[in-house]
Each structure stands twice: as structure tokens, then as C-alpha cells.
Scaffold this active site. Structure first.
Site, PDB file in Angstrom:
ATOM      1  N   LYS A 112       0.818  -1.216   0.000  1.00 50.05           N
ATOM      2  CA  LYS A 112       0.000   0.000   0.000  1.00 50.05           C
ATOM      3  C   LYS A 112       0.856   1.272   0.000  1.00 50.05           C
ATOM      4  O   LYS A 112       0.397   2.326  -0.410  1.00 50.05           O
ATOM      5  CB  LYS A 112      -0.981  -0.021   1.168  1.00 50.05           C
TER       6      LYS A 112
HETATM    7  C1  LIG Z   1      -4.651  -4.485   1.068  1.00 38.92           C
HETATM    8  C2  LIG Z   1      -3.899  -5.764   0.993  1.00 38.92           C
HETATM    9  C3  LIG Z   1      -4.252  -6.788   0.076  1.00 38.92           C
HETATM   10  C4  LIG Z   1      -5.470  -6.696  -0.828  1.00 38.92           C
HETATM   11  O1  LIG Z   1      -5.337  -5.736  -1.864  1.00 38.92           O
HETATM   12  P1  LIG Z   1      -6.635  -5.248  -2.676  1.00 38.92           P
HETATM   13  O2  LIG Z   1      -6.140  -4.141  -3.551  1.00 38.92           O
HETATM   14  O3  LIG Z   1      -7.622  -4.779  -1.648  1.00 38.92           O
HETATM   15  O4  LIG Z   1      -7.146  -6.403  -3.465  1.00 38.92           O
HETATM   16  C5  LIG Z   1      -3.458  -7.925   0.030  1.00 38.92           C
HETATM   17  N1  LIG Z   1      -2.393  -8.084   0.855  1.00 38.92           N
HETATM   18  C6  LIG Z   1      -2.031  -7.129   1.739  1.00 38.92           C
HETATM   19  C7  LIG Z   1      -0.859  -7.377   2.632  1.00 38.92           C
HETATM   20  C8  LIG Z   1      -2.759  -5.946   1.846  1.00 38.92           C
HETATM   21  O5  LIG Z   1      -2.393  -5.007   2.748  1.00 38.92           O
END
Ligand SMILES: *Cc1c(COP(=O)(O)O)cnc(C)c1O
Length: 469
Positions: A112
């Protein structure tokens, strides 16, 4: 570049306005009116570029008209300079033609950061040009909150309020939020659960009187700029594995469908991606759609991969929009059916179209731990539970052994020690150097009751660099 709503009724916006907008006024999500498309020669010429320069080339068409080239270049250099690995997103080989793209070298150790480090800088750039300030409100069950706070901590024009459920996030996750100190950073521990937090964010967007005219901005995964930033690393990985001369496949640990939707866009922009695998945990609404053309809500199951614990995938609407020939009225009607509590199927030919590119698998906690142990034994790599789900799905669903298979490594294993311990591969690894003293750092957080009025009063008393709005 102009952006239109998936439900067809909201006004088109430019990049700057889409950055500040949450949902479109008709309830839809913004998508580019026309996707840029690069030639194979153009893509080939990007091989070997540093990450921030590749990012400039891939994202430039999306911001044209809103952000000057020189400014955008500088912002990107700063953004990806903040990552702890010189390659920014290194590829690590697990097995024959099998790879993990490590997206966890940013400040909060999850993918993220790629989007939220950029989003904070873009917001501050646009707001300083306009001479405006905004308030961000968000709810988090873990990863998003810390990445958003890290992304906004240096923003002069943003006050950020992140709510998390009191005593219901892991200690590492809590400390990653509460130890970032700044007069514009506000952690609220709500005496309630994650849904209570999210409901209060929604209610605050619906009725913004308490903000006295200050604009409220969303940083959840429906924000277009987040999706945009995630397109880049598909190019980055594929170029290293021989694209565009050869195709590449990706497996993506998926919750809200943001990350994998970025891969779908990369393909439509000219990158030869032959397969995209939707890897879910037991919360498998997307797997049920991909395998059986049923999009139906289920109850929430807590798992060892909490960042993928969702009931509904908010960005899936963006794919549905394309599958329906970009017919906003059709999407509005599908979403209406869904909201009434009904699930839906799409017409057979639309589903078949999706299945040309997408496969899927739901991986439960037992299989997640098995995969962590299996990979550790094979090559000494310790996967976090989300990435392990991706690797498992990659192994079970890949269509061709000749095509390189890349799983997105979405988090560092140190963030999820419980799964690592359950997998029986010993101790979780140590925190990386920039977080080594995390458990000694001062924390700042306000505990508040699960009460909308009190939360909103807190925001209005502290929303202007800690002072009243
Ligand atoms: C947010 C997240 C996901 C999922 O990603 P999306 O874009 O919501 O599909 C997967 N793994 C981790 C570690 C995350 O923080």
C-alpha cells in the site's frame, strides 16, 4: 485526461478533481475516459529504467493537464526514493520460472506504500497550488491506516484522522500508526469494531456540516490515484522477465480488487499479460464469481490474512463496467440489485470474456500455513500469509510453465507473526532497521467511544494542524 463514473450519471472530472473526490456523485467509481495505449517498441525502450523514471512514463498520460512534467518527475523521485531497497520492487526467484515481486520495502512494509506515499505528495502539491486545506478520515483494520499516515505525515495541507478498533489490531500494526507523531496526525482508537469505524467514516462523508466548509478526502482503495500507482510495478516486473517480447502471468493476493485491477489496466495499456490469478482467502466472493459466475455476499470470516478479510470487493465494479461495454446504466442496475441483498450473475458471454484473462482460487488458513512451510523448505524464503495465498494460487492455477509466473509479495512476514508461527517455521524475522526501535517509541492515540457525534466533535476541534477548524 478526463475521468468518468462507472454509473454514467456524474460529471466527468480532470485528474486533480478525481484525486480529491471519493465516490462519484452517482455512487459510482471514477475510471479514465480513454486508457492510454503504448506500442511494443515504446514499452521495450523502457527496459532497465530506474523505478521512478518508469513510473513517470507509465503514469504521465493520466495526470496530463493537471500536473506539470517537471513537478511530477520530482514527486516520483522523492516518493520511490523513500523505499528501503534500491530496486524499489525487487523480483525474487522461488523456483523454475516462478517469482515473487517484493512490494514490501516501503516505510510500512506492505504494498500500500506504493500508492499512499505518492497520494500524500500529490495531494499536498495540488492543495498548495490551490491554497486549500483538507481533512482525511479513514478506517483501518491494519495496513491501510499506517500507510496513509506515513504517506501524509509530511503534508502541510492535510490533517489525517485514522480510526482503528480499540484493542483489535496487532501491536505491530498499532505502533506503526501511533508512533508517527505530528500535529496533523490523529489516531483514534474507537471502542467498537472495524465496521463501526467504517460506518462513521461513511456517515461523515454523507453529512459534512461538522467540517465547517473544509473538504473531506478519502484514501481508501477506491481512490483512482491509488490504482494508477499500482499499474507501474506490473510493467517493472514484466520488463525484467522479457516483456514485451514475451508474455508474463501474475498471481495477486486480492481483497478489494484494487491491486489486480491495476494489472488488468496494465494489460489493456499494451503490456503482454497472459493470465491474472485472483487469489483470495476464505472470504471468497471474487473466487465464486470467477469460478461460477455468482457474485453473492457471504458473512465475514476472520483469517490469518486479515488484509484480505472483506465481504464485498469495492473495485470490482470497475471491471464490471468494462465487461458491460462501459454501460453506466447497466452497472447502476446491477449494483442496485446487489444492494437490495441479492447477488447477481452476468450474461454468459461477458463472464467468458473475463475468464479469458482471469483465473481464481480461494485458499484457507491451513493451506496458507502449508504454503509458508513448503516455500521455506524449498528455498528458505519466508512468505507472509497474503503472499503465501498468492503463491499457492499461482501453483494451482498457472496455465503454462513456459510463461514466467509472478506472485505479488504484498507484505513483509514480520507484520504477521501469528501465521509464521502457525506454519511451524520458527521465529518471525526481526524488524528491518528503520523500524528496529518500534517497541520503544512513544505512542500517541486518543481512545473515543463508538459515537459519531463525539468523533466528529474531535475532528472539528483538531482538524487544522491540531487546532479547531
Ligand atoms: C490491502 C492488501 C491486500 C489486498 O489488496 P486489494 O487491492 O484490496 O485487493 C493484500 N495483501 C495485503 C498485505 C494488503 O495489505
Amino acid at each position: 485526461m478526463r475521468y468518468i463514473s462507472t454509473r454514467g450519471q456524474a460529471p466527468a472530472l480532470n485528474f486533480e478533481d478525481v484525486l480529491l473526490a471519493g465516490l462519484a456523485s452517482d455512487g459510482g467509481l471514477y475510471v479514465p475516459e480513454n486508457l492510454p495505449r503504448f506500442t511494443q517498441e515504446e514499452i521495450a525502450s523502457w527496459a532497465g529504467l530506474p523505478y521512478h523514471e518508469l513510473a513517470f512514463r507509465v503514469m504521465r498520460p493520466f495526470v496530463t493537464g493537471s500536473i506539470a512534467d517537471a513537478d511530477f518527475k520530482k514527486i516520483l523521485e522523492e516518493t520511490y526514493g523513500a523505499f528501503a531497497h534500491n530496486a524499489v520492487a525487487p523480483l525474487r526467484q522461488l523456483n523454475g520460472n516462478e517469482w515473487v515481486l517484493e512490494l514490501f520495502h516501503g516505510p510500512t512494509l506492505a504494498f500500500k506504500d506504493f500508492a499512499l506515499q505518492l497520494l500524500g505528495r500529490l495531494l499536498d502539491h495540488v492543495l498548495s497550488k490551490r491554497g486549500e486545506r483538507v481533512v482525511i478520515m479513514g478506517a483501518t483494520s491494519g495496513d491501510t491506516g499506517s500507510a496513509a499516515i506515513e504517506g501524509c505525515k509530511a503534508c502541510e495541507h492535510v490533517d489525517i484522522f485514522i480510526m482503528h478498533p480499540h484493542n483489535r489490531v496487532s501491536e505491530v500494526q498499532r505502533r506503526q500508526m501511533t508512533t508517527i507523531l505530528g500535529e496533523n496526525i490523529h489516531n483514534i482508537a474507537v471502542e467498537g469494531n472495524f465496521d463501526d469505524c467504517q460506518e462513521m467514516v461513511k456517515a461523515s462523508f454523507a453529512d459534512q456540516g461538522f467540517l465547517k466548509g473544509t473538504r473531506l478526502v478519502a484514501v481508501n482503495s477506491i481512490n483512482w490515484a491509488r490504482i494508477m500507482a499500482q499499474i507501474v510495478y506490473y510493467f517493472h516486473a514484466a520488463l525484467q522477465l522479457g516483456a514485451p517480447a514475451r508474455s508474463v502471468a501474475f498471481s495477486v493476493p486480492t481483497g478489494n480488487f484494487g491491486d489486480i485491477f491495476a494489472g488488468y489496466l496494465a494489460r489493456n495499456m499494451g503490456l503482454p499479460i497472459s493470465q491474472l490469478i485472483v487469489a483470495t482467502n476464505r472470504n471468497d466472493i471474487l473466487h465464486r464469481f470467477m469460478s461460477g459466475n455468482q457474485y453473492v455476499k457471504d458473512t465475514l470470516h476472520p483469517t490469518l490474512s486479515p488484509s484480505m478479510d472483506i465481504m464485498v470487493s469495492s473495485n470490482f465494479e470497475r471491471l464490471l463496467f468494462d465487461l458491460h461495454g462501459r454501460n453506466g446504466a447497466a452497472i447502476a442496475s446491477l449494483m442496485d440489485t446487489f444492494k437490495q441483498g441479492g447477488g447477481f450473475s452476468v450474461e454468459e458471454d461477458r463472464w467468458t470474456e473475463a475468464r479469458k484473462l482471469f483465473d481464481s482460487l480461494a485458499v484457507d488458513d491451513v493451506a496458507t500455513c502449508e504454503t509458508i512451510a513448503e516455500v521455506y523448505k524449498e528455498c528458505g524464503e519466508l512468505l507472509d500469509p497474503h503472499t503465501a495465498i498468492g503463491v499457492r494460487a499461482a501453483r494451482e492455477c498457472r496455465r503454462s510453465l513456459a510463461t514466467p509466473m509472478v506472485t505479488l509479495g504484498t507484505a513483509h512476514p514480520v507484520k504477521f507473526p501469528e501465521a509464521v508461527e502457525k506454519a511451524g517455521v520458527g521465529q518471525a524475522p526481526a524488524l528491518p532497521p528503520h523500524l528496529a526501535d518500534l517497541f520503544q517509541r512513544e505512542e500517541r492515540c486518543t481512545v473515543l467511544p463508538n459515537d459519531l457525534k463525539q468523533i466528529q466533535a474531535f475532528v472539528s476541534q483538531h482538524g487544522n494542524r491540531g487546532k479547531p477548524l
